[in-house]
Write an enzyme that holds these catalytic residues in place. Structure first.
Site, PDB file in Angstrom:
ATOM      1  N   ASP A  13     -39.631  32.977  -6.674  1.00  0.00           N
ATOM      2  CA  ASP A  13     -40.595  32.441  -7.994  1.00  0.00           C
ATOM      3  C   ASP A  13     -41.984  32.759  -8.073  1.00  0.00           C
ATOM      4  OD1 ASP A  13     -38.102  30.632  -8.545  1.00  0.00           O
ATOM      5  OD2 ASP A  13     -38.824  29.326  -7.120  1.00  0.00           O
ATOM      6  N   LYS A  16     -41.521  37.221 -10.963  1.00  0.00           N
ATOM      7  CA  LYS A  16     -41.231  38.304 -10.924  1.00  0.00           C
ATOM      8  C   LYS A  16     -40.287  38.828 -12.554  1.00  0.00           C
ATOM      9  CE  LYS A  16     -38.220  37.491  -7.661  1.00  0.00           C
ATOM     10  NZ  LYS A  16     -38.677  35.909  -7.305  1.00  0.00           N
ATOM     11  N   GLY A  40     -33.731  32.517 -10.729  1.00  0.00           N
ATOM     12  CA  GLY A  40     -34.259  31.683 -12.056  1.00  0.00           C
ATOM     13  C   GLY A  40     -35.589  32.668 -12.610  1.00  0.00           C
ATOM     14  N   HIS A  41     -35.462  33.407 -13.329  1.00  0.00           N
ATOM     15  CA  HIS A  41     -36.503  34.355 -13.763  1.00  0.00           C
ATOM     16  C   HIS A  41     -36.980  34.180 -15.273  1.00  0.00           C
ATOM     17  CE1 HIS A  41     -35.240  37.671 -10.728  1.00  0.00           C
ATOM     18  NE2 HIS A  41     -35.388  36.552 -10.258  1.00  0.00           N
ATOM     19  N   GLN A 224     -35.090  36.587  -5.423  1.00  0.00           N
ATOM     20  CA  GLN A 224     -35.653  35.782  -4.492  1.00  0.00           C
ATOM     21  C   GLN A 224     -36.889  36.430  -3.896  1.00  0.00           C
ATOM     22  OE1 GLN A 224     -31.910  36.300  -4.241  1.00  0.00           O
ATOM     23  NE2 GLN A 224     -32.121  34.601  -5.473  1.00  0.00           N
ATOM     24  N   THR A 300     -33.742  27.220 -11.501  1.00  0.00           N
ATOM     25  CA  THR A 300     -32.358  27.011 -11.410  1.00  0.00           C
ATOM     26  C   THR A 300     -31.817  25.491 -11.204  1.00  0.00           C
ATOM     27  OG1 THR A 300     -32.288  29.240 -10.814  1.00  0.00           O
ATOM     28  CG2 THR A 300     -30.292  27.986  -9.928  1.00  0.00           C
ATOM     29  N   VAL A 418     -52.759  36.254 -15.731  1.00  0.00           N
ATOM     30  CA  VAL A 418     -53.457  34.918 -15.866  1.00  0.00           C
ATOM     31  C   VAL A 418     -52.754  34.014 -16.786  1.00  0.00           C
ATOM     32  CG1 VAL A 418     -55.883  36.080 -15.196  1.00  0.00           C
ATOM     33  CG2 VAL A 418     -55.060  36.538 -17.505  1.00  0.00           C
TER      34      VAL A 418
HETATM   35  P1  GDP Z   1     -39.352  34.457 -10.631  1.00  0.00           P
HETATM   36  O1  GDP Z   1     -38.236  33.644 -10.250  1.00  0.00           O
HETATM   37  O2  GDP Z   1     -40.208  35.088  -9.559  1.00  0.00           O
HETATM   38  O3  GDP Z   1     -39.151  35.306 -12.106  1.00  0.00           O
HETATM   39  O4  GDP Z   1     -40.516  33.472 -11.319  1.00  0.00           O
HETATM   40  P2  GDP Z   1     -39.949  31.918 -11.764  1.00  0.00           P
HETATM   41  O5  GDP Z   1     -39.923  32.342 -13.312  1.00  0.00           O
HETATM   42  O6  GDP Z   1     -39.176  31.128 -10.925  1.00  0.00           O
HETATM   43  O7  GDP Z   1     -41.509  31.214 -11.793  1.00  0.00           O
HETATM   44  C1  GDP Z   1     -42.663  31.613 -12.248  1.00  0.00           C
HETATM   45  C2  GDP Z   1     -43.369  30.650 -13.363  1.00  0.00           C
HETATM   46  O8  GDP Z   1     -44.441  30.948 -13.394  1.00  0.00           O
HETATM   47  C3  GDP Z   1     -42.585  30.817 -14.677  1.00  0.00           C
HETATM   48  O9  GDP Z   1     -42.532  29.602 -15.411  1.00  0.00           O
HETATM   49  C4  GDP Z   1     -43.470  31.569 -15.339  1.00  0.00           C
HETATM   50  O10 GDP Z   1     -43.352  31.527 -16.817  1.00  0.00           O
HETATM   51  C5  GDP Z   1     -44.829  31.398 -14.802  1.00  0.00           C
HETATM   52  N1  GDP Z   1     -45.625  32.443 -14.793  1.00  0.00           N
HETATM   53  C6  GDP Z   1     -45.639  33.693 -14.585  1.00  0.00           C
HETATM   54  N2  GDP Z   1     -46.822  34.585 -14.321  1.00  0.00           N
HETATM   55  C7  GDP Z   1     -47.850  33.468 -14.492  1.00  0.00           C
HETATM   56  C8  GDP Z   1     -49.117  33.427 -14.618  1.00  0.00           C
HETATM   57  O11 GDP Z   1     -49.997  34.525 -14.265  1.00  0.00           O
HETATM   58  N3  GDP Z   1     -49.748  32.235 -15.036  1.00  0.00           N
HETATM   59  C9  GDP Z   1     -49.090  31.220 -15.206  1.00  0.00           C
HETATM   60  N4  GDP Z   1     -49.721  30.010 -15.429  1.00  0.00           N
HETATM   61  N5  GDP Z   1     -47.807  31.090 -15.214  1.00  0.00           N
HETATM   62  C10 GDP Z   1     -47.109  32.288 -14.857  1.00  0.00           C
HETATM   63  P1  IMO Z   2     -35.862  33.518  -7.833  1.00  0.00           P
HETATM   64  O1  IMO Z   2     -35.285  35.123  -7.773  1.00  0.00           O
HETATM   65  C1  IMO Z   2     -36.688  30.444  -4.831  1.00  0.00           C
HETATM   66  C2  IMO Z   2     -33.621  29.463  -1.942  1.00  0.00           C
HETATM   67  C3  IMO Z   2     -32.988  28.134  -2.170  1.00  0.00           C
HETATM   68  C4  IMO Z   2     -32.671  27.995  -0.560  1.00  0.00           C
HETATM   69  C5  IMO Z   2     -32.251  29.385  -0.175  1.00  0.00           C
HETATM   70  C6  IMO Z   2     -30.808  29.534   0.253  1.00  0.00           C
HETATM   71  O2  IMO Z   2     -36.056  32.757  -8.974  1.00  0.00           O
HETATM   72  O3  IMO Z   2     -37.150  33.816  -6.765  1.00  0.00           O
HETATM   73  P2  IMO Z   2     -28.801  30.046  -1.838  1.00  0.00           P
HETATM   74  O4  IMO Z   2     -28.443  29.258  -3.034  1.00  0.00           O
HETATM   75  O5  IMO Z   2     -29.454  31.416  -1.964  1.00  0.00           O
HETATM   76  O6  IMO Z   2     -28.226  30.130  -0.462  1.00  0.00           O
HETATM   77  O7  IMO Z   2     -30.151  29.189  -1.104  1.00  0.00           O
HETATM   78  O8  IMO Z   2     -32.988  30.213  -0.876  1.00  0.00           O
HETATM   79  N1  IMO Z   2     -33.625  30.378  -3.055  1.00  0.00           N
HETATM   80  C7  IMO Z   2     -34.778  30.549  -3.989  1.00  0.00           C
HETATM   81  N2  IMO Z   2     -35.846  30.136  -3.860  1.00  0.00           N
HETATM   82  N3  IMO Z   2     -36.485  31.581  -5.930  1.00  0.00           N
HETATM   83  C8  IMO Z   2     -35.168  32.008  -5.969  1.00  0.00           C
HETATM   84  O9  IMO Z   2     -34.947  32.930  -6.689  1.00  0.00           O
HETATM   85  C9  IMO Z   2     -34.310  31.434  -5.104  1.00  0.00           C
HETATM   86  N4  IMO Z   2     -33.177  31.714  -4.703  1.00  0.00           N
HETATM   87  C10 IMO Z   2     -32.666  30.980  -3.688  1.00  0.00           C
HETATM   88  O10 IMO Z   2     -33.758  27.211  -2.703  1.00  0.00           O
HETATM   89  O11 IMO Z   2     -33.721  27.545   0.130  1.00  0.00           O
HETATM   90 MG    MG Z   3     -37.480  31.885  -9.997  1.00  0.00          MG
END
Ligand code: GDP
Ligand code: IMO
Ligand code: MG
Length: 435
Positions: A13, A16, A40-41, A224, A300, A418
């Site tokens: 999270d 990415k 969850g991207h 991840q 997710t 940002v």
């Molecule tokens: P990922 O799993 O690495 O793709 O990240 P997620 O989408 O799960 O979580 C990142 C969250 O931060 C999402 O809601 C993005 O829209 C948000 N986000 C990403 N970059 C920035 C940033 O620079 N600033 C802010 N405020 N939000 C961001």
């Molecule tokens: P993205 O790609 C954050 C965590 C779960 C749990 C551990 C194992 O959005 O960054 P699993 O279901 O993979 O066997 O769970 O890994 N986990 C994540 N945490 N971002 C993710 O993906 C994750 N995918 C799995 O919460 O602790």
């Molecule tokens: Mg994510």
């Protein structure tokens, strides 16, 4: 043959999805190489928000090949639902390709995921319950079902005939939720998947390597983060795939000498979902404040993410495991208006200063963060204007924060994020990412 890889430098999270979307404008192929729909991207383009789980971020920009590599585990049923959502939002899966070697997540894997957690006692992982672990277990045990099996009907039926009774016995033993399917009903369901998506299944390693030979731009999108890696993460509180640099090679079918740029996506503070050690974790109102400000709720599972200060011991471990050539530092705006910003530079474990992330969970539980206090900065009014002016116009304290990270990790922070939107990005290479 340029390739660019994006890997999360913490526990997932990190942003990415956003950084992949920013960098893939000039990519021809976007490739997922590990994990599954535990990811969850989030991608924000103006007023549209895409939340992708199993699909590569490339589906958001039409005209690109979006590849699900052999190292990914695929839940076909949920993938088909996700495809419907993406198409309704204007994305396209015409360019979707799925490796014939990718393993399939079945209903019984999801049920076993829940059941296994009950047996872990105090080592409960807090998985996403998407069946990720049990699917990778089957892969290693050499009893997995692969996407390519959908194209070989007799072979698939044979496999189901021996596999299903075994899985049902296992589920009974672990008192998992019941799975009422029979070999015939399962086979029929899988033939439905084949009708929908069979034409998208192929040898993606050949596709990717041919593209690299033809000087096409290939972006590898990690899921991840390094600290959830099955080998190098906080075992056993990890996911079941290889999330670090080496995972790209095994999970996409490319040799190590195919990897050029490797961008570490580093959130300006730290979050983690699920259980496991987290040395810089905050608690109470401090944690809540960061969680609310950063919107730190899982894409997710909807779970609140645990929050804490930036941990450079973690980031150093990730940099070493992944070979980052550049950093994308995200969510710096979330740190606006803090008086001071503690950054962890080492751990105190039993009175000893430790600078490298230890393997032992017992040690990590005792570790106390050693902080360097950096000065915070004030928020700004107009992000668009700030981005236009570029890095030099950022508040001095923010540049000090970025440069402290760069110097600690000996890696340039070429992207400064940002805000969540594609546009809220300062690119210190001015778009020069693909040579
Ligand atoms: P990922 O799993 O690495 O793709 O990240 P997620 O989408 O799960 O979580 C990142 C969250 O931060 C999402 O809601 C993005 O829209 C948000 N986000 C990403 N970059 C920035 C940033 O620079 N600033 C802010 N405020 N939000 C961001
Ligand atoms: P993205 O790609 C954050 C965590 C779960 C749990 C551990 C194992 O959005 O960054 P699993 O279901 O993979 O066997 O769970 O890994 N986990 C994540 N945490 N971002 C993710 O993906 C994750 N995918 C799995 O919460 O602790
Ligand atoms: Mg994510």
């Amino acid at each position: 043959m340029p390739s660019l890889t994006i890997i999360g430098a913490q526990w997932g999270d990190e942003g990415k999805g956003k950084i992949t979307d920013y960098l893939d404008e000039k990519a021809d192929l976007i490739v997922r190489f590990q994990g599954g729909n535990n990811a969850g991207h989030t991608i924000v383009v103006g007023d549209k928000v895409f939340k992708l789980h199993g699909l590569p971020s490339g589906v958001v920009r039409p005209g690109k090949l979006a590849v699900i590599g052999n190292g990914v585990v695929v839940n076909m049923e949920e993938l088909l639902e996700e495809i419907d959502h993406v198409e309704a939002e204007g994305g396209s899966i015409d360019g979707l390709r799925i490796s014939d070697r990718a393993h399939l997540i079945m209903e019984y894997h999801k049920k076993l995921d829940g059941a296994e957690e009950k047996y872990r006692g105090k080592n409960v992982v807090g998985t996403t319950k998407k069946g990720i672990g049990p699917t990778y277990q089957d892969k290693i045990a050499r009893i997995g079902l692969r996407a390519g099996d959908l194209l070989e009907e007799d072979f698939l039926k044979d496999k189901l005939t021996f596999l299903l009774p075994y899985k049902k016995d296992l589920m009974d033993m672990l008192e998992a939720e019941k799975c009422n399917c029979t070999v015939d009903s399962l086979f029929e369901k899988m033939m439905g998947w084949k009708d929908h998506i069979g034409k998208n299944i192929c040898d993606t390693s050949v596709l990717i390597n041919d593209a690299l030979d033809d000087d096409k731009n290939v972006l590898f999108e990690g899921a991840q983060g390094a600290m959830l890696d099955i080998d190098h993460g906080t075992y056993p509180f990890v996911t079941s795939s290889a999330t670090c640099g080496g995972g790209v090679c095994t999970g996409a079918g490319v040799a190590p000498n195919r990897l050029d740029e490797i961008v570490g996506c580093l959130k300006a503070y730290t979050t983690r979902v699920g259980e496991g050690p987290f040395v810089t974790e905050l608690s109470g109102d401090d944690e809540k404040a960061l969680q609310q400000k950063g919107g730190e709720f899982g894409v997710t599972t909807g779970r609140g993410r645990r929050c804490g200060w930036l941990d450079l011991v973690v980031a150093e471990h990730a940099t070493r495991m992944c070979g980052f050539t550049a950093l994308a530092i995200t969510k710096l705006d979330v740190l606006n208006d803090f008086e001071t910003l503690p950054v962890c530079v080492a751990y105190d474990i039993d009175g000893k200063k430790v600078e490298h992330f230890p393997a032992s969970i017992q040690k990590l539980e005792k570790a106390k963060p050693i902080y360097k206090e950096l000065k915070g900065w004030k928020s700004w009014n107009d992000t668009e204007a700030l981005v236009k002016e570029g890095y030099d116009a950022l508040p001095q304290e923010m540049k000090d924060y970025v440069e402290f990270i760069e110097s600690y990790l000996s890696t340039p922070a070429d992207i400064i994020s940002v805000g969540p939107d594609r546009k809220e990005t300062i690119d210190r290479r001015n778009g020069e990412w693909w040579n």
